[in-house]
Design a protein around this motif. Structure first.
Motif, short mmCIF file in Angstrom:
data_model
loop_
_atom_site.label_atom_id
_atom_site.label_comp_id
_atom_site.label_asym_id
_atom_site.label_seq_id
_atom_site.Cartn_x
_atom_site.Cartn_y
_atom_site.Cartn_z
N THR A 166 62.04 19.18 32.06
CA THR A 166 63.14 18.85 31.12
C THR A 166 62.93 17.54 30.37
OG1 THR A 166 64.41 17.53 32.71
CG2 THR A 166 64.78 19.92 32.74
N GLN A 188 63.65 14.76 31.61
CA GLN A 188 64.60 13.78 32.19
C GLN A 188 63.92 12.97 33.28
OE1 GLN A 188 67.75 13.31 31.11
NE2 GLN A 188 67.55 14.96 29.62
N ASN A 229 75.03 17.14 34.76
CA ASN A 229 75.81 18.04 33.89
C ASN A 229 77.18 17.47 33.51
OD1 ASN A 229 74.43 20.68 35.77
ND2 ASN A 229 73.96 20.24 33.64
N THR A 286 80.38 16.40 31.94
CA THR A 286 80.95 16.63 30.61
C THR A 286 82.44 16.88 30.76
OG1 THR A 286 80.73 17.91 28.56
CG2 THR A 286 80.57 19.17 30.61
N GLY A 288 72.39 20.54 24.39
CA GLY A 288 72.63 19.94 25.70
C GLY A 288 74.12 20.02 25.99
N ASP A 335 71.58 24.76 26.36
CA ASP A 335 71.24 23.84 27.45
C ASP A 335 70.01 24.40 28.17
OD1 ASP A 335 73.03 21.47 28.93
OD2 ASP A 335 71.52 22.41 30.22
N LEU A 370 65.21 21.45 24.86
CA LEU A 370 65.06 20.64 23.63
C LEU A 370 63.64 20.18 23.38
CD1 LEU A 370 68.33 18.54 23.81
CD2 LEU A 370 67.68 20.11 21.98
N ARG A 393 74.70 14.75 22.61
CA ARG A 393 75.36 13.58 23.21
C ARG A 393 75.06 13.49 24.69
NH1 ARG A 393 81.02 14.73 22.79
NH2 ARG A 393 81.52 12.51 22.79
N ASN A 394 74.65 12.31 25.10
CA ASN A 394 74.41 12.03 26.52
C ASN A 394 73.31 12.91 27.10
OD1 ASN A 394 76.76 10.17 26.59
ND2 ASN A 394 77.88 12.07 26.21
#
Ligand SMILES: C[S@@+](CC[C@H](N)C(=O)[O-])C[C@H]1O[C@@H](n2cnc3c(N)ncnc32)[C@H](O)[C@@H]1O
Length: 281
Positions: free
Chosen positions: A19, A21, A73, A75, A111, A143, A199, A215-216
């Motif tokens: 990912t 991340q 996750n 949100t 996302g 996502d 992404l 965002r985020n």
């Protein structure tokens, strides 16, 4: 359950490879909590055992589940509120004029996690039906997490989740009580489509989106991958579109594909190929 350095390195490496991340050292405390439920469900006694199974490749779906459990996750509906006010007061009126001919808008929540951001966008339109009568509004949420996208498609939220960001009037108007919580009603769900998309890979519908919210999502990507994602997003947008990032995020110093919108703080506009060349000269 103790997480050794080598275990946390392997798990962080898996997450980053899939990912982008990064689980920086200071965030590795998350591993233990994030994986506890998965280990319990799968009857795996320890992280070492989990890593053995992953390394042996005995259960390919397990790696996906591990990655999804490690993703953040977090949100909620109308997160940070003011960006949505900015969209409805500054951006949507301009787009309503610019797209008067086509009467079509395409919006991408990149996302989107479990869908609250995309449904919040849908509410902006659904709450102003006269203004948008006759328009086609496409809202796409995407996502990398399959389980998040499944939940987003279903549109069912617990009592706690549905109350985060929504007032009682909005909750009753757009959600109906169901087993397990509250489900977005069909007219709202109809405005939104969800898909699994990483992404780091080519985006859906290149060159079309009028607004992209990302965002985020990019905070924990390294600079190179962040640049790549900005390139991908720019390639997916209409040249006169708007990009919105999270509260602590910016394009400044990260990419040449966007510049701050001087009229609306927190919004960014794509820089055309020609303009990019002119700026660099
Ligand atoms: C913290 S949530 C933010 C959700 C929403 N945008 C918001 O601000 O409320 C970050 C989301 O980005 C997703 N994500 C992380 N890396 C991704 C990638 N490479 N491609 C697509 N989605 C990704 C995660 O799965 C997670 O659902």
């Amino acid at each position: 359950m103790q997480v050794s350095d080598s275990s946390s390195r392997i798990l962080a490496g898996l997450l980053e490879a899939r990912t982008g991340q990064q689980l920086t050292m200071s965030r590795r405390w998350r591993i233990e909590t994030a994986l506890a439920a998965l280990l319990r469900q799968r009857g795996i006694p320890s992280l070492d055992e989990l890593i053995t199974i992953l390394v042996m490749g005995r259960e390919p779906s397990l790696a996906t589940e591990v990655v999804e459990a490690l993703l953040n996750n977090e949100t909620y509906f109308f997160r940070d509120r003011s960006p949505f006010d900015l969209l409805s007061k500054a951006v949507l009126p301009k787009l309503a004029q610019l797209r008067q001919g086509q009467k079509r808008l395409r919006i991408w929540s990149a996302g989107c996690s479990t869908g609250q951001e995309a449904y919040s966008l849908a509410m902006l339109f659904a709450e102003d039906p006269l203004k948008w009568a006759g328009w086609t509004i496409d809202i796409i949420g995407s996502d990398v997490s399959e389980s998040a996208v499944r939940r987003a498609r279903d549109g069912t939220y617990t009592q706690f989740e549905v109350q985060r960001g929504l007032g009682i009037t909005q909750m009753i108007r757009w959600f109906e009580e169901c087993e397990g919580g509250w489900r977005a009603i069909e007219p709202l769900r109809r405005l939104v489509r969800f898909q699994v998309q990483n992404l780091l890979e080519p985006p859906p519908h290149p060159g079309q989106f009028d607004i992209v919210l990302c965002r985020n999502v990019l905070l924990y990507l390294n600079a190179e991958r962040r640049g790549l994602v900005f390139d991908r997003i720019a390639g997916a947008m209409s040249p006169d579109g708007w990009l919105m990032l999270g509260a602590g995020e910016t394009v400044i110093g990260q990419t040449k594909r966007f510049e701050a919108d001087p009229q609306s703080r927190g919004l960014y506009r794509p820089v055309g190929e020609g303009e990019g060349i002119r700026l660099r000269a």
